[in-house]
Design an enzyme around this catalytic site. Structure first.
Site, PDB file in Angstrom:
ATOM      1  N   ASP A  23       2.056  -3.181   1.117  1.00  0.00           N
ATOM      2  CA  ASP A  23       0.990  -3.868   1.767  1.00  0.00           C
ATOM      3  C   ASP A  23       1.607  -5.091   0.999  1.00  0.00           C
ATOM      4  OD1 ASP A  23       1.101  -0.772   1.499  1.00  0.00           O
ATOM      5  OD2 ASP A  23      -0.635  -1.210   0.958  1.00  0.00           O
ATOM      6  N   ARG A 104      -8.404  -3.554 -14.055  1.00  0.00           N
ATOM      7  CA  ARG A 104      -9.640  -3.727 -12.741  1.00  0.00           C
ATOM      8  C   ARG A 104     -10.214  -5.045 -13.304  1.00  0.00           C
ATOM      9  NH1 ARG A 104      -5.206  -2.032 -10.446  1.00  0.00           N
ATOM     10  NH2 ARG A 104      -5.838  -0.744  -9.083  1.00  0.00           N
ATOM     11  N   ASP A 133     -11.502   0.072  -4.716  1.00  0.00           N
ATOM     12  CA  ASP A 133     -11.154  -1.219  -5.467  1.00  0.00           C
ATOM     13  C   ASP A 133     -11.578  -2.414  -5.414  1.00  0.00           C
ATOM     14  OD1 ASP A 133      -9.415   0.140  -7.476  1.00  0.00           O
ATOM     15  OD2 ASP A 133      -7.442   0.151  -7.075  1.00  0.00           O
ATOM     16  N   SER A 185       1.302   7.963  -3.522  1.00  0.00           N
ATOM     17  CA  SER A 185       0.817   6.479  -3.793  1.00  0.00           C
ATOM     18  C   SER A 185       0.535   6.650  -5.205  1.00  0.00           C
ATOM     19  CB  SER A 185      -0.193   6.132  -3.173  1.00  0.00           C
ATOM     20  OG  SER A 185      -0.907   5.070  -3.879  1.00  0.00           O
TER      21      SER A 185
END
Length: 418
Positions: A23, A104, A133, A185
């Site tokens: 990505d 995060r 996210d 993933s």
């Protein structure tokens, strides 16, 4: 490959949260083409492992980034986020130890710091429009740098699949090691690794062993249990089996030891913040051991009202973490309350690791509220059991009054009407 959105903001330099995966490899050239801007890659080392970090700078520049900053955030993650959050007891929907969400805040904060250092006027991420996210990152950006523009390519471009991204890179002769046949993933950091995709997209399909990458199957774990003695001071881990560890090293050590025993596996269907359900598998060996040990110590030290309040903090803090509200006054208030409740959490806990389970077998603390003199079933001289009668009478007084009223009403003619 863009939706051609109008009124795009003018951007001169953007800092992209870059992982080196498919990505973000595609996002670098896409940003340059669609925003005519310089792209600086930012890589957060949160303990995902050398395999993901080796060669990442060269890969970013090969994709078109002008610079690549790799920032080691492991110590900050462990000391400023994981350890304080542990004292809250936060667990999302009763099971998930919040491994992705915990990382995060430090990633977003460091990304903003890099953006300031290089004079960027925008930040970008590779989060999809379906996940949590995007909310976590952009809420952090809003709190820390509301002046920076935010670019979320997955919400703008027309690409929707791995083959689309691979073709996009191939057309531009940009090297990428990813393939169209990737099954899962995964997202890893110091605290955990998550797995999505493949057979996990069907909740009726059990995860195969190829899903799990950190932990041994409980069926294949040793037949002999292993015991760890964890020592805490005010809720912070200080020693494991009498050896001192830094927070980072303690987590790494516990991950290694507990994974052998199949500790920390979780298969969950959870409620995402954006409204949909998702199915994921998580491995959190160290976190499972630490949470069990702290709860064992709490049971010894905290009285009922204090423990109940700590449990209410846990639920609120789990939602705060999951929903990306780290940079808020509420987080400061909840952590302050949890730290106060953790002050007496000093002592030792023995945790038994066996066949996928981490269970507390022994606990002791100088602040223990457990008194054998009071709790014993043998004869004692400190507790007059006849005193319980008065307590029970007062404790049940409202029930007694309600029943007496009902009895009086039942004995009135015609049910009490005149």
């Amino acid at each position: 490959m863009s939706k051609g959105a109008t009124n795009k903001p003018k951007v001169n330099k953007v800092v992209l949260a870059y992982s080196g995966g498919l990505d973000t490899s595609a996002i670098v050239p896409w940003l340059k083409e669609n925003y005519d801007c310089e792209v600086v890659a930012f890589v957060a080392d949160v303990g995902q492992g050398a395999d993901e970090l080796d060669g990442v700078e060269a890969k970013a520049k090969a994709s078109g980034a002008s610079e690549c900053y790799v920032v080691d955030l492991q110590q900050e993650l462990a000391e400023q986020v994981i350890y304080p959050s542990l004292t809250t007891g936060a667990v999302y929907e009763g099971q998930y130890l919040l491994g992705t969400a915990l990382a995060r805040p430090v990633i977003a904060k460091a990304q903003v710091e890099v953006a300031r250092a290089v004079g960027a006027d925008a930040v970008s991420h590779g989060c999809t429009g379906k996940g949590n996210d995007q909310v976590r990152f952009e809420s952090a950006f809003a709190a820390l740098a509301p002046d920076l523009k935010v670019i979320a390519p997955w919400r703008e471009w027309s690409m929707r699949s791995r083959p689309d991204l691979l073709n996009y890179l191939a057309e531009r002769d940009i090297p990428c090691s990813a393939s169209a046949t990737k099954i899962y993933s995964r997202d890893a950091n110091l605290w955990h690794i998550s797995h999505e995709g493949g057979e996990l997209e069907d909740p009726w399909c059990a995860p195969t062993e190829q899903v799990w990458t950190w932990t041994r199957s409980p069926e294949q774990a040793p037949d002999k249990p292993e015991y760890l003695t964890l020592s805490f001071a005010a809720g912070k881990l200080t020693h494991i089996n009498d050896s001192s560890f830094s927070p980072v090293d303690a987590i790494l050590h516990l991950n290694e030891v507990a994974s052998v025993h199949g500790i920390g596996r979780l298969d969950i269907v959870e409620n995402r913040l954006v409204g949909m359900k998702s199915r994921g598998c998580y491995e959190t060996p160290a976190g499972t051991v630490l949470m069990a040990a702290l709860q064992g110590l709490e049971s010894l030290v905290l009285d009922r009202t204090a423990l109940n309040y700590r449990q209410s903090i846990a639920q609120e803090f789990a939602l705060l973490l999951y929903d990306g509200r780290w940079f808020t006054p509420l987080r400061e208030a909840l952590l302050a309350a949890a730290a106060k409740l953790a002050e007496p959490l000093t002592g030792d806990v023995v945790v038994k690791l066996y066949k996928g389970q981490a269970t507390v077998s022994q606990r002791r603390s100088p602040n223990s509220l457990y008194s054998n003199a009071f709790a014993t079933f043998d004869e004692d001289e400190v507790y007059d059991q006849s005193h319980a009668e008065g307590f029970i009478r007062l404790y049940s007084l409202s029930s007694r009054i309600r029943a007496l009223h009902q009895q009086s009403a039942d004995h009135k003619p015609n049910g009490g009407s005149s």
